[in-house]
Design a protein around this motif. Structure first.
Motif, mmCIF file in Angstrom:
data_model
loop_
_atom_site.group_PDB
_atom_site.id
_atom_site.type_symbol
_atom_site.label_atom_id
_atom_site.label_comp_id
_atom_site.label_asym_id
_atom_site.label_seq_id
_atom_site.Cartn_x
_atom_site.Cartn_y
_atom_site.Cartn_z
ATOM 1 N N ALA A 1 36.522 47.800 41.662
ATOM 2 C CA ALA A 1 35.828 49.020 41.237
ATOM 3 C C ALA A 1 36.568 49.728 40.116
ATOM 4 N N VAL A 2 37.898 49.742 40.190
ATOM 5 C CA VAL A 2 38.697 50.436 39.171
ATOM 6 C C VAL A 2 38.733 49.647 37.866
ATOM 7 N N SER A 3 38.947 48.333 37.978
ATOM 8 C CA SER A 3 39.108 47.497 36.780
ATOM 9 C C SER A 3 37.771 47.023 36.211
ATOM 10 N N LYS A 4 36.693 47.150 37.006
ATOM 11 C CA LYS A 4 35.371 46.644 36.611
ATOM 12 C C LYS A 4 35.363 45.122 36.483
ATOM 13 N N ASP A 5 36.303 44.468 37.184
ATOM 14 C CA ASP A 5 36.419 43.012 37.077
ATOM 15 C C ASP A 5 36.708 42.427 38.457
ATOM 16 N N ARG A 6 35.752 41.671 38.999
ATOM 17 C CA ARG A 6 35.926 41.057 40.320
ATOM 18 C C ARG A 6 37.146 40.138 40.337
ATOM 19 N N TYR A 7 37.328 39.362 39.281
ATOM 20 C CA TYR A 7 38.426 38.404 39.237
ATOM 21 C C TYR A 7 39.768 39.108 39.388
ATOM 22 N N THR A 8 39.958 40.217 38.683
ATOM 23 C CA THR A 8 41.209 40.968 38.786
ATOM 24 C C THR A 8 41.442 41.442 40.219
ATOM 25 N N GLY A 9 40.369 41.915 40.872
ATOM 26 C CA GLY A 9 40.479 42.365 42.250
ATOM 27 C C GLY A 9 40.887 41.249 43.195
ATOM 28 N N THR A 10 40.289 40.080 43.033
ATOM 29 C CA THR A 10 40.601 38.954 43.911
ATOM 30 C C THR A 10 42.040 38.489 43.726
ATOM 31 N N ILE A 11 42.474 38.357 42.481
ATOM 32 C CA ILE A 11 43.845 37.886 42.221
ATOM 33 C C ILE A 11 44.861 38.883 42.762
ATOM 34 N N LEU B 1 52.858 29.470 61.888
ATOM 35 C CA LEU B 1 51.459 29.048 61.753
ATOM 36 C C LEU B 1 50.601 30.158 61.154
ATOM 37 N N ILE B 2 50.798 31.393 61.626
ATOM 38 C CA ILE B 2 50.026 32.517 61.091
ATOM 39 C C ILE B 2 50.359 32.749 59.628
ATOM 40 N N ALA B 3 51.652 32.684 59.298
ATOM 41 C CA ALA B 3 52.059 32.867 57.903
ATOM 42 C C ALA B 3 51.469 31.777 57.017
ATOM 43 N N ALA B 4 51.472 30.534 57.517
ATOM 44 C CA ALA B 4 50.903 29.424 56.739
ATOM 45 C C ALA B 4 49.409 29.619 56.530
ATOM 46 N N PHE B 5 48.730 30.099 57.590
ATOM 47 C CA PHE B 5 47.294 30.371 57.476
ATOM 48 C C PHE B 5 47.029 31.434 56.409
ATOM 49 N N LEU B 6 47.828 32.518 56.427
ATOM 50 C CA LEU B 6 47.638 33.592 55.451
ATOM 51 C C LEU B 6 47.938 33.117 54.035
ATOM 52 N N TRP B 7 49.036 32.380 53.877
ATOM 53 C CA TRP B 7 49.411 31.885 52.535
ATOM 54 C C TRP B 7 48.339 30.943 51.996
ATOM 55 N N THR B 8 47.884 30.032 52.854
ATOM 56 C CA THR B 8 46.858 29.074 52.426
ATOM 57 C C THR B 8 45.562 29.791 52.060
ATOM 58 N N GLY B 9 45.173 30.783 52.875
ATOM 59 C CA GLY B 9 43.952 31.534 52.582
ATOM 60 C C GLY B 9 44.045 32.305 51.288
ATOM 61 N N ALA B 10 45.198 32.938 51.045
ATOM 62 C CA ALA B 10 45.392 33.689 49.799
ATOM 63 C C ALA B 10 45.361 32.753 48.594
ATOM 64 N N SER B 11 46.011 31.602 48.733
ATOM 65 C CA SER B 11 46.028 30.638 47.623
ATOM 66 C C SER B 11 44.633 30.090 47.359
ATOM 67 N N GLY B 12 43.878 29.847 48.439
ATOM 68 C CA GLY B 12 42.511 29.379 48.267
ATOM 69 C C GLY B 12 41.639 30.418 47.575
ATOM 70 N N ALA B 13 41.871 31.704 47.888
ATOM 71 C CA ALA B 13 41.115 32.768 47.226
ATOM 72 C C ALA B 13 41.412 32.793 45.733
ATOM 73 N N MET B 14 42.679 32.557 45.375
ATOM 74 C CA MET B 14 43.041 32.499 43.951
ATOM 75 C C MET B 14 42.320 31.362 43.253
ATOM 76 N N ARG B 15 42.360 30.182 43.875
ATOM 77 C CA ARG B 15 41.699 29.026 43.264
ATOM 78 C C ARG B 15 40.203 29.266 43.131
ATOM 79 N N GLY B 16 39.606 29.851 44.180
ATOM 80 C CA GLY B 16 38.181 30.129 44.134
ATOM 81 C C GLY B 16 37.822 31.118 43.041
ATOM 82 N N ALA B 17 38.670 32.155 42.874
ATOM 83 C CA ALA B 17 38.407 33.157 41.836
ATOM 84 C C ALA B 17 38.498 32.539 40.451
ATOM 85 N N ARG B 18 39.491 31.684 40.260
ATOM 86 C CA ARG B 18 39.639 31.035 38.945
ATOM 87 C C ARG B 18 38.471 30.101 38.673
#
Length: 378
Positions: A182-192, A230-247
């Motif tokens: 909302a602030v940057s007007k750019d979804r990609y910036t928000g996701t990253i 396991l929880i940390a790995a799940f979070l890291w993997t999910g965050a990394s996947g969100a980055m790849r998806g945004a790109r």
């Protein structure tokens, strides 16, 4: 998690439908039920004093109650999304709890935030209800009912608060994503931004699980350390996947015939290779498409085959002799961009890995499926 995907067969057991979407139990859900039930036995024994089969049943009830709460969490996501014009595609219970898939991304930051925050709020409301029932003594202490209420209050409180942490793939990360968007007007910036915070949450979760017990001089078991990892790995993997998806999404939005196609010209099937080369050079094109008598793209010149023709024979070699045939329909609208172009390419590349881009019936480019994939993954 939301993305535009074609309808597919759910990977698991469909146990019902809600809000026009199937409720699916993934095979990994059974593993979660067995493991969590076994891990819940000591707690159930401490809360009720039961032994044997009875304590195992209570532990199983704890786990079923947890997944019922997870389902209500996901259902809240889906119902609010549907009310905001975003149709849920499926509700899935998995090893890690659950997720809701949508037929498309949230159209606005407000929708993104509302859909995300309602899930944890449902869990906190359930936790508060159970806590209130405990406070008014609806059941004797250490009874089975009291233990179930205690477990429901604790697990729902944890699920609600944990999911509000401000990092992807957690719901709090979606809220942060929406705020930055909302602030940057750019979804990609928000996701990253939210994905990087999510990676930070993963690191803090793992280190906290290891260091806090030491600081408090409290013992920690190997099982606790394993769960933290396991929880940390799940979070890291999910965050990394969100980055790849945004790109990938950003790349998709920039896809056009100009970015993924090779400039091309059309020539008649009776033209020589030399003439085709001259026409292409004059137009600054790299590729040549052979047109049928009715004007339909019928083939494209194989560059390797054309290069093997001696210069003195180019004037007498017809383009059709060094061309690869194209099936009817292997064309796309060269004016389309982004997802609209990808949908058209998806249709056309089912017929041929190489398709012709047309604008008002005129050849403007040749698109190779491999070039499109490379552009999206870049």
């Amino acid at each position: 998690m939301s993305s535009a995907k074609p309808v597919r067969r759910p990977s698991g057991w469909v146990v019902g439908h809600v809000a026009g979407a199937p409720v699916v139990l993934a095979p990994s859900w059974l593993v979660a039920v067995v493991v969590l039930t076994a891990l819940s036995v000591p707690t159930a024994r401490a809360l009720t004093g039961l032994e044997g089969t009875a304590v195992l049943v209570v532990a199983f009830v704890f786990v079923i109650l947890l997944f019922a709460s997870v389902f209500l969490h996901e259902l809240a996501h889906g119902l609010v999304a549907r009310a905001r014009g975003q149709q849920p595609r499926e509700f899935v219970l998995t090893l890690w709890g659950g997720h809701t898939a949508f037929g498309g991304a949230a159209p606005t930051p407000a929708t993104n935030a509302l859909v995300a925050v309602v899930g944890p709020l449902v869990n906190l409301a359930i936790a508060g209800t159970f806590a209130l029932l405990l406070a008014v003594d609806v059941a004797p202490r250490h009874s089975v009912t009291w233990a179930v209420l205690w477990s429901g209050a604790l697990t729902n409180g944890f699920v609600g608060l944990f999911n509000l942490l401000p990092g992807l793939p957690l719901d709090g990360g979606r809220v942060l994503e929406a705020l930055v968007w909302a602030v940057s007007k750019d979804r990609y910036t928000g996701t990253i931004a939210a994905a990087w915070v999510g990676r930070g949450v993963a690191v803090v979760t793992f280190l906290g699980a290891l260091l806090v017990p030491r600081l408090l001089d409290v013992g920690t078991s190997m099982v606790d350390a394993l769960w933290a990892a396991l929880i940390a790995a799940f979070l890291w993997t999910g965050a990394s996947g969100a980055m790849r998806g945004a790109r990938a999404q950003r790349n998709i939005e920039g896809v056009s015939v100009g970015t993924v196609g090779r400039p091309a010209v059309g020539v008649g099937n009776a033209d020589s290779l030399a003439h085709a080369g001259a026409v292409a050079a004059a137009a600054g094109a790299r590729e040549v498409v052979v047109l049928a008598p009715d004007g339909r793209p019928a083939a494209y010149v194989d560059s390797a085959a054309a290069a093997s023709v001696p210069a003195h024979a180019a004037g007498t070699t017809l383009v059709g002799q060094v061309a690869i045939t194209l099936p009817v329909g292997a064309t796309v609208d060269g004016r389309l961009v982004g997802e609209a172009l990808l949908h058209d390419l998806q249709r056309a590349t089912r017929l041929s890995p190489v398709v012709v881009a047309l604008v008002d019936g005129r050849v403007v480019g040749l698109v190779h499926a491999t070039d499109v994939v490379a552009a999206i993954r870049a």
